[in-house]
Scaffold this active site. Structure first.
Site, mmCIF file in Angstrom:
data_model
loop_
_atom_site.group_PDB
_atom_site.id
_atom_site.type_symbol
_atom_site.label_atom_id
_atom_site.label_comp_id
_atom_site.label_asym_id
_atom_site.label_seq_id
_atom_site.Cartn_x
_atom_site.Cartn_y
_atom_site.Cartn_z
ATOM 1 N N SER A 59 1.336 -1.201 -0.492
ATOM 2 C CA SER A 59 -0.427 -0.062 -0.145
ATOM 3 C C SER A 59 0.507 1.699 -0.123
ATOM 4 O O SER A 59 1.793 1.115 0.769
ATOM 5 C CB SER A 59 -0.109 0.186 1.562
ATOM 6 O OG SER A 59 -1.400 -0.658 1.393
HETATM 7 N N1 SAH Z 1 -0.758 -4.919 3.800
HETATM 8 C C1 SAH Z 1 -0.147 -4.926 2.789
HETATM 9 C C2 SAH Z 1 -0.814 -4.172 1.495
HETATM 10 C C3 SAH Z 1 -1.359 -5.939 0.534
HETATM 11 S S1 SAH Z 1 -2.830 -5.694 -0.657
HETATM 12 C C4 SAH Z 1 1.255 -4.272 2.465
HETATM 13 O O1 SAH Z 1 1.736 -3.189 3.047
HETATM 14 O O2 SAH Z 1 1.840 -4.953 1.187
HETATM 15 C C5 SAH Z 1 -3.553 -7.027 0.050
HETATM 16 C C6 SAH Z 1 -3.300 -7.954 0.674
HETATM 17 O O3 SAH Z 1 -4.774 -8.581 1.265
HETATM 18 C C7 SAH Z 1 -2.976 -9.117 -1.227
HETATM 19 O O4 SAH Z 1 -2.095 -9.633 0.134
HETATM 20 C C8 SAH Z 1 -3.656 -10.204 -0.868
HETATM 21 O O5 SAH Z 1 -3.550 -11.776 -1.211
HETATM 22 C C9 SAH Z 1 -4.722 -10.095 0.205
HETATM 23 N N2 SAH Z 1 -6.076 -10.612 0.814
HETATM 24 C C10 SAH Z 1 -6.805 -10.713 -0.525
HETATM 25 N N3 SAH Z 1 -8.035 -10.895 0.168
HETATM 26 C C11 SAH Z 1 -7.918 -12.182 0.747
HETATM 27 C C12 SAH Z 1 -7.938 -13.531 2.472
HETATM 28 N N4 SAH Z 1 -9.448 -13.019 2.056
HETATM 29 N N5 SAH Z 1 -7.302 -13.620 3.093
HETATM 30 C C13 SAH Z 1 -6.307 -13.111 3.762
HETATM 31 N N6 SAH Z 1 -5.620 -12.183 2.971
HETATM 32 C C14 SAH Z 1 -6.628 -11.623 1.676
#
Ligand code: SAH
Length: 213
Positions: A59
């Site tokens: 993000s």
């Molecule tokens: N907070 C992270 C943002 C990653 S993007 C950072 O700072 O890097 C969002 C993430 O949510 C992705 O890695 C995606 O695989 C995960 N995601 C999406 N749906 C999900 C679910 N149902 N359970 C767990 N993770 C999920």
């Protein structure tokens, strides 16, 4: 790592509405360059989202700051994060809370994030592979819940696992081609929701990928 880049980012975040000094200190402390892939290392301290593999993104620092601030984390909170991704937001939350439980559905991302937590000796993070839409019933209730992927609607298991007096912050689909970060407060009387600001997140997806291993 060039300290001037770090200072430039913090000034930009302050100008853009991050007023919580604990959140600013946490962002200053967590080395974002460790959470991005090598080709993007020179952009690690830019206020930008970057690719992290498995079609996901780390993000934008401003969004990490605004969402952390919106959680109003006080001292010794037990926090659940859904969507570990690179682990960057998790590491920021770990500076602000007693313990952070984090769930990621892509195993390779989780493995990389866990290695970063070990390297940084962030011992108050517990990470698990799984579908975060179901929450983490064995550890519930949570005083704070942060979702870092956009849900079509508020996942009921997460509402159930929010403590009374707790706060949940999540991006939500609010219209065709529109997502907003919303904040849900749980009181004895029930739930109240407020819309905070527009964002663009990858979708929250149910289940875990077939090839997860
Ligand atoms: N907070 C992270 C943002 C990653 S993007 C950072 O700072 O890097 C969002 C993430 O949510 C992705 O890695 C995606 O695989 C995960 N995601 C999406 N749906 C999900 C679910 N149902 N359970 C767990 N993770 C999920």
């Amino acid at each position: 790592m060039n300290p001037a880049l770090r200072i430039r980012l913090l000034m930009e975040l302050r100008r853009s509405g991050i007023a919580d000094t604990r959140v600013l200190a946490a962002i200053e402390k967590v080395p974002r360059d460790l959470f991005v892939e090598e080709p993007f290392a020179h952009q690690a301290w830019d206020n930008a989202a970057l690719p992290i593999g498995c079609g996901q993104t780390i993000s934008q620092p401003l969004v990490v700051g605004l969402m952390s601030q919106a959680l109003e984390i006080a001292g010794r909170c037990k926090v659940l994060e859904v969507g570990t991704g690179s682990g960057y937001q998790t590491a920021v939350l770990a500076q602000l809370s007693r313990r952070v439980y984090t769930l990621e559905r892509h195993k390779p991302l989780l493995t990389q994030a866990e290695a970063r937590f070990r390297l940084l000796r962030l011992t108050n993070i517990v990470a698990m592979h799984g579908d975060g839409m179901r929450g983490w019933p064995a550890q519930a209730p949570f005083e704070r819940i942060l979702v870092t992927a956009a849900a079509p609607e508020l996942p009921q298991p997460l509402l159930d696992q929010l403590a009374i007096g707790g706060i949940l912050v999540t991006p939500l689909d609010t219209g065709p081609d529109r997502q907003d970060v919303v904040r849900v407060r749980r009181t004895e009387a029930g739930y109240s929701t407020e819309t905070l600001f527009p964002v663009r997140f990858v979708p929250l997806v149910a289940g875990v990928p077939e090839d997860a291993g």
